[in-house]
Scaffold this motif. Structure first.
Motif, PDB file in Angstrom:
ATOM      1  N   GLY A  27     -73.330  23.660  59.153  1.00 64.24           N
ATOM      2  CA  GLY A  27     -72.133  23.175  58.486  1.00 64.24           C
ATOM      3  C   GLY A  27     -71.130  24.273  58.220  1.00 64.24           C
ATOM      4  N   VAL A  28     -71.540  25.223  57.376  1.00 63.86           N
ATOM      5  CA  VAL A  28     -70.615  26.294  56.985  1.00 63.86           C
ATOM      6  C   VAL A  28     -70.404  27.272  58.133  1.00 63.86           C
ATOM      7  CG1 VAL A  28     -70.261  28.210  55.394  1.00 63.86           C
ATOM      8  CG2 VAL A  28     -71.219  26.074  54.551  1.00 63.86           C
ATOM      9  N   GLY A  29     -71.477  27.784  58.704  1.00 65.42           N
ATOM     10  CA  GLY A  29     -71.362  28.780  59.772  1.00 65.42           C
ATOM     11  C   GLY A  29     -70.749  28.246  61.043  1.00 65.42           C
ATOM     12  N   GLY A  30     -71.060  27.015  61.370  1.00 66.31           N
ATOM     13  CA  GLY A  30     -70.554  26.440  62.609  1.00 66.31           C
ATOM     14  C   GLY A  30     -69.101  26.005  62.549  1.00 66.31           C
ATOM     15  N   ASN A  31     -68.630  25.644  61.374  1.00 71.13           N
ATOM     16  CA  ASN A  31     -67.270  25.111  61.258  1.00 71.13           C
ATOM     17  C   ASN A  31     -66.308  26.041  60.532  1.00 71.13           C
ATOM     18  OD1 ASN A  31     -67.713  22.559  62.510  1.00 71.13           O
ATOM     19  ND2 ASN A  31     -68.949  22.015  60.741  1.00 71.13           N
ATOM     20  N   MET A  32     -66.783  27.210  60.100  1.00 68.66           N
ATOM     21  CA  MET A  32     -65.932  28.103  59.330  1.00 68.66           C
ATOM     22  C   MET A  32     -64.746  28.605  60.148  1.00 68.66           C
ATOM     23  SD  MET A  32     -66.907  31.594  57.316  1.00 68.66           S
ATOM     24  CE  MET A  32     -68.149  30.816  56.347  1.00 68.66           C
ATOM     25  N   PHE A  33     -64.971  28.928  61.397  1.00 69.91           N
ATOM     26  CA  PHE A  33     -63.915  29.488  62.223  1.00 69.91           C
ATOM     27  C   PHE A  33     -63.348  28.482  63.210  1.00 69.91           C
ATOM     28  CE2 PHE A  33     -66.448  33.199  60.962  1.00 69.91           C
ATOM     29  CZ  PHE A  33     -65.457  33.878  60.276  1.00 69.91           C
ATOM     30  N   LYS A  34     -63.448  27.202  62.896  1.00 72.54           N
ATOM     31  CA  LYS A  34     -62.919  26.176  63.789  1.00 72.54           C
ATOM     32  C   LYS A  34     -61.400  26.328  63.950  1.00 72.54           C
ATOM     33  CE  LYS A  34     -64.701  22.141  63.623  1.00 72.54           C
ATOM     34  NZ  LYS A  34     -65.098  20.800  63.198  1.00 72.54           N
ATOM     35  N   LEU A  35     -60.693  26.499  62.857  1.00 73.60           N
ATOM     36  CA  LEU A  35     -59.253  26.671  62.916  1.00 73.60           C
ATOM     37  C   LEU A  35     -58.876  28.140  63.074  1.00 73.60           C
ATOM     38  CD1 LEU A  35     -56.364  25.595  62.551  1.00 73.60           C
ATOM     39  CD2 LEU A  35     -56.674  25.883  60.104  1.00 73.60           C
ATOM     40  N   ALA A  36     -59.578  29.010  62.374  1.00 69.36           N
ATOM     41  CA  ALA A  36     -59.198  30.420  62.347  1.00 69.36           C
ATOM     42  C   ALA A  36     -59.762  31.211  63.529  1.00 69.36           C
ATOM     43  CB  ALA A  36     -59.675  31.050  61.046  1.00 69.36           C
TER      44      ALA A  36
END
Length: 65
Positions: A27-36
């Protein structure tokens, strides 16, 4: 200078908080840099290109460092 930094931090953290219910890794690790992630990739690639051009110019004596 503080506005782009806080905006970038907000983009990373808001995505991480939104997907916290899916778990820390996926959740956190996989989607943290989705936009950035694209911003980070473009920054690293741009720095590489600029350093490569500078190295070539210094090597041929066009610019002295």
């Amino acid at each position: 200078a503080a506005v782009p930094i806080t905006g970038f931090g907000n983009a990373v953290v808001s995505s991480a908080i939104e997907h916290k219910s899916e778990g820390y890794v996926l959740g956190v690790g996989g989607n943290m840099f989705k936009l950035a992630g694209s911003v980070i990739l473009f920054g690293v690639f741009s720095a590489f290109v600029v350093a490569l051009i500078k190295t070539i110019l210094v090597k041929f004596g066009v610019v002295s460092w």
